[in-house]
Design a protein around this motif. Sequence first.
Motif, short mmCIF file in Angstrom:
data_model
loop_
_atom_site.label_atom_id
_atom_site.label_comp_id
_atom_site.label_asym_id
_atom_site.label_seq_id
_atom_site.Cartn_x
_atom_site.Cartn_y
_atom_site.Cartn_z
N LYS A 99 0.83 -1.21 0.00
CA LYS A 99 0.00 0.00 0.00
C LYS A 99 0.87 1.26 0.00
N PHE A 100 1.93 1.25 0.81
CA PHE A 100 2.80 2.41 0.88
C PHE A 100 3.57 2.60 -0.43
N GLU A 101 3.99 1.51 -1.06
CA GLU A 101 4.67 1.63 -2.34
C GLU A 101 3.74 2.20 -3.41
N ALA A 102 2.47 1.80 -3.39
CA ALA A 102 1.50 2.36 -4.33
C ALA A 102 1.31 3.85 -4.07
N PHE A 103 1.29 4.24 -2.80
CA PHE A 103 1.17 5.66 -2.45
C PHE A 103 2.38 6.43 -2.98
N LEU A 104 3.58 5.87 -2.79
CA LEU A 104 4.79 6.55 -3.29
C LEU A 104 4.78 6.65 -4.81
N ASP A 105 4.34 5.59 -5.49
CA ASP A 105 4.26 5.63 -6.95
C ASP A 105 3.31 6.73 -7.41
N ALA A 106 2.20 6.88 -6.72
CA ALA A 106 1.24 7.94 -7.07
C ALA A 106 1.85 9.32 -6.82
N GLN A 107 2.60 9.46 -5.73
CA GLN A 107 3.25 10.75 -5.45
C GLN A 107 4.28 11.08 -6.52
N ILE A 108 5.08 10.11 -6.91
CA ILE A 108 6.09 10.34 -7.94
C ILE A 108 5.43 10.69 -9.26
N ALA A 109 4.38 9.97 -9.62
CA ALA A 109 3.69 10.24 -10.88
C ALA A 109 3.09 11.65 -10.89
N SER A 110 2.52 12.08 -9.77
CA SER A 110 1.92 13.41 -9.74
C SER A 110 2.98 14.50 -9.77
N LEU A 111 4.15 14.25 -9.21
CA LEU A 111 5.21 15.26 -9.20
C LEU A 111 5.96 15.32 -10.53
N LEU A 112 6.01 14.23 -11.25
CA LEU A 112 6.77 14.19 -12.50
C LEU A 112 5.90 14.40 -13.74
N LEU A 113 4.63 14.72 -13.58
CA LEU A 113 3.75 14.91 -14.72
C LEU A 113 4.19 16.05 -15.62
N ASP A 114 4.62 17.14 -15.02
CA ASP A 114 4.95 18.33 -15.80
C ASP A 114 6.39 18.32 -16.32
N GLN A 115 7.17 17.31 -16.03
CA GLN A 115 8.55 17.26 -16.50
C GLN A 115 8.65 16.48 -17.79
N GLU A 116 9.66 16.83 -18.55
CA GLU A 116 9.90 16.10 -19.80
C GLU A 116 10.60 14.78 -19.48
N PRO A 117 10.43 13.78 -20.33
CA PRO A 117 11.05 12.48 -20.05
C PRO A 117 12.58 12.57 -20.07
N ILE A 118 13.20 11.72 -19.28
CA ILE A 118 14.66 11.71 -19.19
C ILE A 118 15.21 10.87 -20.33
N GLU A 119 16.16 11.44 -21.04
CA GLU A 119 16.80 10.73 -22.14
C GLU A 119 17.81 9.73 -21.60
N PRO A 120 17.89 8.53 -22.19
CA PRO A 120 18.86 7.55 -21.69
C PRO A 120 20.31 7.96 -21.91
N ASP A 121 20.58 8.79 -22.94
CA ASP A 121 21.95 9.20 -23.20
C ASP A 121 22.31 10.49 -22.46
N ASP A 122 21.41 10.99 -21.62
CA ASP A 122 21.68 12.20 -20.84
C ASP A 122 22.67 11.86 -19.73
N GLN A 123 23.86 12.41 -19.82
CA GLN A 123 24.93 12.07 -18.88
C GLN A 123 25.18 13.17 -17.86
N SER A 124 24.27 14.13 -17.74
CA SER A 124 24.51 15.20 -16.77
C SER A 124 24.50 14.64 -15.36
N VAL A 125 25.48 15.05 -14.61
CA VAL A 125 25.63 14.54 -13.25
C VAL A 125 24.76 15.32 -12.27
N ASP A 126 24.61 16.58 -12.49
CA ASP A 126 23.92 17.44 -11.55
C ASP A 126 22.42 17.49 -11.87
N LYS A 127 21.63 16.88 -11.02
CA LYS A 127 20.17 16.91 -11.17
C LYS A 127 19.56 17.28 -9.83
#
Length: 88
Positions: free
Chosen positions: A41-69
């Motif tokens: 149940k807690f993992e599902a809650f965390l997944d929902a929190q992550i999904a709601s926080l990352l909705l407005d961000q662009e997807p992360i590219e696999p070749d993106d090597q930037s260290v500072d995030k």
Amino acid sequence: MKTAFLKTTNWLIIALGIAVIICSWHIDIFKQVNKIVEREKFEAFLDAQIASLLLDQEPIEPDDQSVDKPDMAALQDYLMTIDPELNR
């Protein structure tokens, strides 16, 4: 007569001991299952929190090597401070 009574008493004590061991084992299994359900149940809650926080961000590219995030570091800090009991 006395030996038959002692044998019966010994078998009764052994049977009660086995019953106590089996009951305590089952209680422990139920506690473990309950912990697993609460964790899911807690993992599902965390997944929902992550999904709601990352909705407005662009997807992360696999070749993106930037260290500072810093946004991902802030998200990790936020998720580590969520109380599992209160879900906040």
